[in-house]
Design an enzyme around this catalytic site. Structure first.
Site, PDB file in Angstrom:
ATOM      1  N   HIS A  83       0.885  -1.165   0.000  1.00  0.00           N
ATOM      2  CA  HIS A  83       0.000   0.000   0.000  1.00  0.00           C
ATOM      3  C   HIS A  83       0.920   1.211   0.000  1.00  0.00           C
ATOM      4  O   HIS A  83       1.636   1.459   0.977  1.00  0.00           O
ATOM      5  CB  HIS A  83      -0.915  -0.009   1.225  1.00  0.00           C
ATOM      6  CG  HIS A  83      -1.939  -1.102   1.165  1.00  0.00           C
ATOM      7  ND1 HIS A  83      -2.369  -1.800   2.259  1.00  0.00           N
ATOM      8  CD2 HIS A  83      -2.615  -1.602   0.093  1.00  0.00           C
ATOM      9  CE1 HIS A  83      -3.283  -2.687   1.877  1.00  0.00           C
ATOM     10  NE2 HIS A  83      -3.448  -2.589   0.557  1.00  0.00           N
ATOM     11  N   GLU A  86       1.460   3.557   2.932  1.00  0.00           N
ATOM     12  CA  GLU A  86       1.883   3.018   4.232  1.00  0.00           C
ATOM     13  C   GLU A  86       3.402   2.889   4.163  1.00  0.00           C
ATOM     14  O   GLU A  86       3.945   1.955   3.580  1.00  0.00           O
ATOM     15  CB  GLU A  86       1.174   1.692   4.485  1.00  0.00           C
ATOM     16  CG  GLU A  86      -0.341   1.901   4.568  1.00  0.00           C
ATOM     17  CD  GLU A  86      -1.146   0.601   4.579  1.00  0.00           C
ATOM     18  OE1 GLU A  86      -0.557  -0.482   4.718  1.00  0.00           O
ATOM     19  OE2 GLU A  86      -2.386   0.691   4.441  1.00  0.00           O
ATOM     20  N   HIS A 190       2.860  -3.258   6.734  1.00  0.00           N
ATOM     21  CA  HIS A 190       1.817  -2.256   6.472  1.00  0.00           C
ATOM     22  C   HIS A 190       1.803  -1.200   7.570  1.00  0.00           C
ATOM     23  O   HIS A 190       2.627  -1.247   8.496  1.00  0.00           O
ATOM     24  CB  HIS A 190       0.436  -2.933   6.432  1.00  0.00           C
ATOM     25  CG  HIS A 190       0.225  -3.808   5.240  1.00  0.00           C
ATOM     26  ND1 HIS A 190      -0.637  -3.475   4.225  1.00  0.00           N
ATOM     27  CD2 HIS A 190       0.771  -4.989   4.897  1.00  0.00           C
ATOM     28  CE1 HIS A 190      -0.619  -4.429   3.308  1.00  0.00           C
ATOM     29  NE2 HIS A 190       0.222  -5.361   3.685  1.00  0.00           N
ATOM     30  N   GLU A 281       1.353  -4.659  10.965  1.00  0.00           N
ATOM     31  CA  GLU A 281       0.887  -3.271  10.939  1.00  0.00           C
ATOM     32  C   GLU A 281       1.762  -2.512  11.928  1.00  0.00           C
ATOM     33  O   GLU A 281       1.727  -2.784  13.127  1.00  0.00           O
ATOM     34  CB  GLU A 281      -0.586  -3.202  11.356  1.00  0.00           C
ATOM     35  CG  GLU A 281      -1.518  -4.050  10.507  1.00  0.00           C
ATOM     36  CD  GLU A 281      -1.881  -3.383   9.185  1.00  0.00           C
ATOM     37  OE1 GLU A 281      -1.566  -2.180   9.008  1.00  0.00           O
ATOM     38  OE2 GLU A 281      -2.476  -4.060   8.331  1.00  0.00           O
TER      39      GLU A 281
HETATM   40 ZN   LIG Z   1      -1.889  -1.859   4.197  1.00  0.00          ZN
END
Ligand SMILES: [Zn+2]
Ligand SMILES: *[C@@H]1O[C@H](CO)[C@@H](O)[C@H](O)[C@H]1NC(C)=O
Ligand SMILES: *[C@@H]1O[C@H](CO)[C@@H](O)[C@H](O)[C@H]1NC(C)=O
Ligand SMILES: *[C@@H]1O[C@H](CO)[C@@H](O)[C@H](O)[C@H]1NC(C)=O
Ligand SMILES: *[C@@H]1O[C@H](CO)[C@@H](O)[C@H](O)[C@H]1NC(C)=O
Ligand SMILES: *[C@@H]1O[C@H](CO)[C@@H](O)[C@H](O)[C@H]1NC(C)=O
Length: 443
Positions: A83, A86, A190, A281
């Protein structure tokens, strides 16, 4: 002779330390190329393909034998920035590269890691998305998707339902890359939350969706892996560090319990590429100001290193026939941990099985012969940088050409509502509806 300069040269570290700021494509390329040149004996830089806009998808390999696979040395990977908005993982991986190469031969732990592991690092899977972000934002911004507006973490084949989307160049490049190595362990970096999330992200009742979760037969290993990462990150392990967001006990969660998604990369790795992958994350804010980068590095450095070491869990070895020839494409599975696409030996006849300490039955299957069962006891965790080594000798002569190259039992299209249910204690998931509502944009 300029003594002052000589002294200065001795005092300064050999490589100019990588600075803590965001590196755009050209700067990132320059850094990777400089590393590949300065540390040519332990690195290999290559591009696995191009983005929609023609940017290279760089991978730097670090290892004692970086150019190609060696029998017994497992392949590990990190992928960040799929992404594009990110951004923390992207910079962390550049710092990880810097840290690994500058500590080789100096820090014994890093030297052993490099000696025993081949580490593939892809700082950005979505360079177009990263460049497209106009203004850094803690929440969603346009650079999440690739240049064709596809979310790459919804762009892989899905084992549980149809995912009839146009496969993007970045996705295809990764899928092809996965075929070129026997990757054993991986993480996908992420931002937008602080948690280690493990497969599955999608599911069917047989994997536990009626209880708001979707678990693999290797759930013990996945929980351990996620826990290994989270427990070394002081903020992640708190579980509630991001204000007004989800509370994750110990900083880990099952992907589906958090919220289901289809076409994700971690499920694809586990199902089709025999590679255990989790999703990390790393920051509440997706694109934090660069002054925060040193803080993120300090909070993730130990976790990033410790997670790589986990590629040495379990058991590994080669499968040989009666004549001592290694057998590629033999199915090697652990009893009661049947994978949707059975895990097979690579072209050197090697298998790698990530398992926690305990007693297991390994089942080797070659067409035309009855399954060969071997008991294995994985000892308590050691810091030996090697899985238990166990070669398996089959009591017959394998006919190499009779073993199919492809994986006929592995569906290339959606599957399996009929997957036999594997045991896992029931634990009703909470507030799935609310969770879904609040966290749609995070993974
Ligand atoms: Zn992501
Ligand atoms: C590579 O080596 C050159 C010359 O010693 C040095 O100036 C540069 O900072 C080094 N770069 C990296 C990334 O190691
Ligand atoms: C790492 O490998 C090198 C080269 O094979 C060897 O000389 C060295 O002793 C090894 N170091 C450790 C800590 O295993
Ligand atoms: C997938 O989508 C394409 C184009 O949108 C369509 O032609 C095709 O029939 C679809 N296939 C399936 C299996 O749904
Ligand atoms: C071993 O694996 C084969 C398929 O590869 C399966 O048919 C058989 O039931 C397995 N045996 C045991 C004891 O798990
Ligand atoms: C550590 O691993 C090496 C192989 O890499 C093996 O030869 C050695 O016996 C192991 N040592 C222990 C204490 O398990």
């Amino acid at each position: 002779m300029d003594c002052a300069r000589l002294w200065l040269g001795l005092l300064l570290p050999l490589a100019a330390a990588l600075d803590f700021r965001y590196h755009h494509q050209a700067e990132m390329e320059a850094f990777l190329k400089a590393v590949a040149q300065n540390y040519s004996s332990i690195t290999r830089l290559h591009s696995i393909g191009k983005s929609v806009r023609g940017r290279n998808l760089w991978v730097l390999v670090v290892g004692r034998f970086p150019k190609e696979h060696r029998v017994g040395i497992p392949e590990f990977k990190y992928v960040a920035n799929m992404h594009g908005d990110e951004t923390v993982g992207r910079e962390l991986l550049l710092h990880l590269i810097d840290y690994l190469v500058t500590n080789d031969g100096k820090a014994p732990e890093i030297t052993r890691l490099i000696n025993s592991t081949r580490i593939h690092i892809m700082p950005s899977m979505n360079p177009d998305g990263f460049e497209a972000v106009k203004k850094p934002d803690c929440f969603y911004s346009n650079g999440r998707e690739n240049n064709n507006y596809y979310d790459l973490n919804r762009n892989f084949p899905d084992a549980f339902e149809s995912n009839n989307v146009s496969r993007q160049p970045e996705t295809v490049a990764v899928m092809e890359w996965l075929k070129t190595e026997t990757f054993v362990l991986s993480a996908n970096l992420h931002g937008g939350a602080l948690v280690a999330s493990y497969p599955f992200d999608n599911g069917v009742p047989a994997t536990g969706t009626l209880h708001s979760r979707s678990l693999t037969p290797d759930d013990d290993v996945f929980q351990y892996l996620a826990h290994t990462y989270a427990s070394k990150n002081a903020n992640m392990k708190k579980g509630d560090h991001c204000k007004n967001k989800m509370n994750f006990p110990n900083g880990i969660t099952n992907g589906y319990s958090w919220y289901p998604l289809k076409g994700g990369m971690q499920d694809y790795n586990y199902i089709w590429a025999q590679c255990f992958e989790i999703t990390l994350e790393l920051s509440c804010c997706k694109y934090p100001p660069e002054e925060k980068l040193p803080f993120f590095w300090n909070f993730n450095k130990a976790s990033l290193i410790e997670y790589i070491k986990q590629v040495h869990l379990g058991v590994k070895g080669q499968v040989f026939d009666q004549n001592g020839n290694p057998l590629p494409n033999a199915i090697v599975e652990v009893q009661d941990r049947k994978h949707i696409c059975p895990y097979r030996t690579n072209k050197f006849g090697e298998y790698y099985l990530l398992l926690l300490p305990g007693s297991y039955i390994i089942n080797v299957t070659v067409p035309g012969h009855s399954p060969h069962l071997t008991k294995v006891i994985i000892p308590g965790k050691s810091q030996n940088f090697s899985a238990l080594k166990m070669d398996i000798l089959l009591p017959f002569r394998g006919q190499l050409d009779s073993i199919p190259e492809s994986n006929p039992s592995c569906p290339m299209t959606p599957l399996y509502s009929d997957l036999p249910s594997h045991s896992a204690a029931t634990k009703p998931g909470l507030f799935l509806f609310l969770v879904t509502l609040f966290h749609l944009l995070f993974k």
